[in-house]
Design an enzyme around this catalytic site. Structure first.
Site, short mmCIF file in Angstrom:
data_model
loop_
_atom_site.label_atom_id
_atom_site.label_comp_id
_atom_site.label_asym_id
_atom_site.label_seq_id
_atom_site.Cartn_x
_atom_site.Cartn_y
_atom_site.Cartn_z
N SER A 698 49.95 -29.74 -42.99
CA SER A 698 49.80 -28.29 -43.54
C SER A 698 50.89 -28.31 -44.77
O SER A 698 50.82 -27.50 -45.63
CB SER A 698 49.93 -27.42 -42.72
OG SER A 698 51.33 -27.54 -42.13
N LYS A 741 52.98 -18.24 -39.31
CA LYS A 741 53.42 -18.40 -40.74
C LYS A 741 53.70 -17.30 -41.56
O LYS A 741 54.31 -17.37 -42.16
CB LYS A 741 52.50 -19.72 -41.18
CG LYS A 741 52.57 -21.08 -40.64
CD LYS A 741 51.52 -21.90 -41.31
CE LYS A 741 51.53 -23.22 -40.67
NZ LYS A 741 50.37 -24.09 -41.17
#
Length: 801
Positions: A698, A741
């Protein structure tokens, strides 16, 4: 014969002839006897306990001493009627009557002749019947065959007496002194070890030769049995040693215990029988229990197998076969319980209520198999307790962490020493219900295939609704229905869970809490709970909102609230010391008091690095404790174009860095970068906090943006973070952990987040309060990332290439 004579002579041939020539009366008082058949010439004692029998004996003894003795057909009848008596009996003369200390009367009688009852004249005060002689014309043959037959009977009788330890040896003298063949047959018949019915049949035989053959046949069988018995005893006879002595003493102890009210083993068997009577098990289970119980009864309690068999039967009677608790399917009540026990988690609660609604509509008690996945401390295990409380089912929890032996789940076979059932069956026995809420904690930490089997494969059967109705435990050796059990598994991550196992469960993600949610949880749940556990009254201490917020920001770094609870407990214990010692203290905990109680702040609030430095970009990462922001730093130095990666990066993250670097070199012209710089400048990519391992794809877009910023010396957009995987073709791929996140970004005061366009659906599922104040930029390729993230403004003092 003198009535005072103590010993009675045996019958001679002359006596037998005189006895046969005597006429019997036409009418006789009839004495019914039990378990005894009187033969002509034989002297036996008769004990009379019934009033009628005692009166008959006394009346006859005062008169002519002659009575008729007839055996009862059924010895258990206490007050026999005429139809309960045999038709053929023996005329007897009363020799002597003795009055016993217990009140019974014993008469010594001698058989005379056989008779047959023609008609029962009366039954009061005792039986009186019309009779006639039975087999009046019977004569004793004087042939060689008959004499040999009688001789054989005598020889066999002597052998039996000599071989049997229970018959006195003096009986040989009696046998040898019998002269009459008829009396020999009668005497032996009277003493045969056969039933009263068989003796009555001998008495009724009219032909003496046939009767002698039958007696010889019976004696032969008895002699063979006696010889076999003696042979077996001779083989197994050994010298008495300590083991035999202990055994004999134990047998004596057992006998004493039985006399005092039964031994412990009998009490165990009785207890098992009582418990089995209340069980709702199937015919198959019942048959298995009866068979195993019968086997246990035949075992020696001192044998090693006895305890294994006893444990097996105790397990069978202790298991809740087909025993279910009644579900409370009031959905409003369930929602109220969930809201009381947990703050937030709205989506999770809705999913749980949906499942309960399906249970209510199906009404078959078959429960879904749920799997709560999320970081530690977010309430996965406590949710299971709340579901049990809402449904009013019993609750049982089993930790699977570190489980590496399949037998822990399926049990051990009974052949092994120390064998025991699996933990699934043990848990159901403990909770005494076949439909509890069953928590399988830490399913992601179950060991894989090894020499002890494969526990994850065993879980496949347990967690499959199509299979678990016939779950087989190796110790129980019977199928047990687990289909009504509501299994709830918990895991921190699904990456280590077998794919087939994931397929059997409905996965529900539990992400971390926002600051606001943690404040409410602390206020509603944690602080009151710690007050109670530490004996503090609400009036003695208070936690202002600012103080709790300072604890969350400076002393915890987690997605859940477990560490927060510990820190609150530490603060309360600090003040409890002052309260217990009656010392002055400040009841209101202020943020500035935390340093003296908890020490210096363990964490600092995540903050952005300003965009004055080229090559530094903020990324978003998922960890086991929630989301984090991370920084990707790129530094350039003159050299030969080498790429160096530091920061404890995993293989996938290193590959992402190489992809980003190669993509940038391939599209250098798009950013007006001279391709020669790649050959003359070394690139160093670093991700801070090098002691922490990092991996995953990511950070791809973050690395690309950091590299592009470093080579162009352009500023990166302020207060922005990004996450996304990149490909060599330049596509931006979606990643997971979006909610965690986003929470990390909010904590760091970020207001712009760059994501793959395919992650837009994940954002749509997140409640508005989580994304309030955030702007999202969705991109499909890496050039879009660079166009959005890089400003046209260069940093101060840019590097000259």
């Amino acid at each position: 014969m003198n009535p005072d004579t103590e010993f009675f002579p045996l019958l001679s041939a002359e006596d037998e002839q005189m006895m046969n020539e005597e006429e019997i009366p036409d009418e006789l008082p009839i004495l019914p006897v039990r378990n005894t058949v009187l033969f002509p010439g034989v002297v036996i004692p008769i004990t009379a306990g019934r009033d009628k029998s005692i009166k008959l004996l006394r009346d006859a003894y005062k008169g002519n001493n002659i009575i008729g003795v007839v055996a009862q057909k059924d010895a258990s009848v206490d007050d026999p009627k005429a139809e309960d008596l045999n038709k053929v009996g023996t005329v007897a003369r009363i020799i002597k009557i003795l009055q016993m200390p217990d009140g019974n009367t014993t008469a010594i009688i001698q058989g005379k002749k056989r008779f047959e009852i023609l008609e029962m004249l009366s039954d009061e005060p005792y039986f009186f019947a019309s009779v006639k002689t039975y087999a009046q014309k019977e004569k004793t043959p004087d042939t060689d065959n008959f004499n040999a037959l009688i001789s054989s009977i005598k020889d066999l009788s002597v052998q039996i007496i000599e071989k049997s330890p229970s018959i006195p040896s003096d009986a040989v003298f009696a046998i040898n002194n019998i002269e009459s063949a008829g009396f020999m047959v009668n005497f032996v018949s009277s003493n045969l070890n056969v039933t009263s019915e068989e003796k009555q049949a001998l008495l009724e035989m009219k032909n003496i030769e046939e009767r002698a053959h039958k007696v010889l046949e019976t004696l032969t069988k008895e002699l063979q049995l006696l010889e076999l018995k003696n042979q077996i005893q001779k083989k197994v006879k050994v010298d008495m040693d300590k083991q035999q002595r202990d055994f004999l003493l134990n047998q004596q102890l057992k006998t004493i215990q039985e006399e005092l009210g039964g031994g412990p083993h009998d009490q165990e068997l009785m207890r098992l029988t009582e418990k089995a009577g209340d069980k709702k098990w199937s015919k198959e289970v019942n048959d298995t229990f009866r068979e195993a119980f019968s086997r246990l009864q035949r075992m020696n309690p001192n044998a090693a197998e006895y305890s294994i068999q006893l444990n097996y039967l105790e397990l069978m009677v202790d298991l809740p076969w087909n025993e279910y608790t009644q579900d409370n399917l009031d959905l409003k009540h369930a929602r109220k319980v969930l809201d009381t026990d947990h703050y937030g988690l709205e989506k999770i609660k809705e999913r749980i209520i949906e499942y309960l609604a399906v249970l209510k509509l199906k009404n078959d008690m078959k429960a879904p198999i749920l799997c709560f996945v999320g970081p530690p401390g977010v309430g996965k295990t406590s949710l299971g307790k709340s579901i049990a409380r809402a449904l009013q089912r019993k609750y049982v929890r089993m930790s699977l962490g570190g489980l590496s032996d399949e037998s822990e789940l399926r049990g051990h076979r009974k052949t092994y020493i120390g064998a025991m059932p699996g933990r699934i069956i043990q848990s159901l026995k403990k909770v005494q219900s076949s439909n509890p809420v069953f928590m399988l904690d830490e399913i992601d930490k179950v060991g894989g295939k090894n020499f002890n089997g494969d526990p994850q494969s065993a879980l496949l059967e347990i967690l499959d609704p199509e299979q678990n109705s016939t779950f087989y435990d190796n110790f129980l050796e019977l199928e047990y229905d687990l289909s009504k059990v509501m299994f709830i598994a918990t895991a921190n991550t699904l990456s280590t869970v077998h794919p087939a196992l994931q397929d059997r469960m409905e996965v529900i993600d539990l992400s971390g809490y926002l600051m606001e949610e943690k404040l409410e949880i602390a206020k509603i749940h944690l602080i009151p709970k710690e007050f109670k556990e530490n004996g503090i009254k609400k009036s003695q201490l208070s936690f202002p909102k600012k103080t709790v917020e300072a604890i969350i920001q400076n002393y915890t770094r987690e997605a859940g609230v477990r560490l927060l609870e510990k820190q609150i407990a530490k603060v309360i214990r600090n003040r409890a010391k002052f309260i217990a010692m009656d010392e002055p203290y400040e009841p209101k905990i202020k943020p500035e008091d935390l340093t003296s109680i908890l020490g210096k702040p363990h964490f600092h609030k995540e903050s952005l690095i300003n965009n004055d430095v080229a090559g530094v970009v903020t990324g978003l990462a998922w960890t086991r404790v929630g989301g984090e922001i991370l920084f990707v730093e790129v530094s350039l130095s003159k050299g030969k174009g080498h790429l160096k990666l530091t920061g404890n990066l995993g293989d996938v993250m290193k590959e992402s860095a190489s992809l980003a670097y190669e993509y940038l070199k391939a599209h250098a012209s798009y950013l007006d970068i001279n391709s020669d710089v790649f050959d003359n400048w070394n690139v160093h990519i670093h991700v801070p906090e090098g002691a922490t391992p990092k991996d995953g794809p990511s950070a791809g877009v973050t690395m690309l943006t950091a590299l592009a910023s470093a080579f162009t010396q352009r500023k990166v957009k302020d207060k922005m973070a990004m996450t996304g995987e990149i490909t060599l073709r330049g596509k931006v791929m979606p990643v997971g952990g979006i909610k965690e996140k986003i929470l990390a970004a909010k904590r760091a005061n970020i207001n712009t987040i760059l994501l793959s366009a395919e992650n837009e659906s994940d954002i749509a599922e997140i409640p508005d309060r989580y994304i309030e104040g955030l702007t999202f930029k969705y991109v499909q390729n890496m050039l879009e990332v660079l166009d959005f993230a890089l400003l046209n403004e260069k940093v101060k003092n840019p590097v000259a290439f």
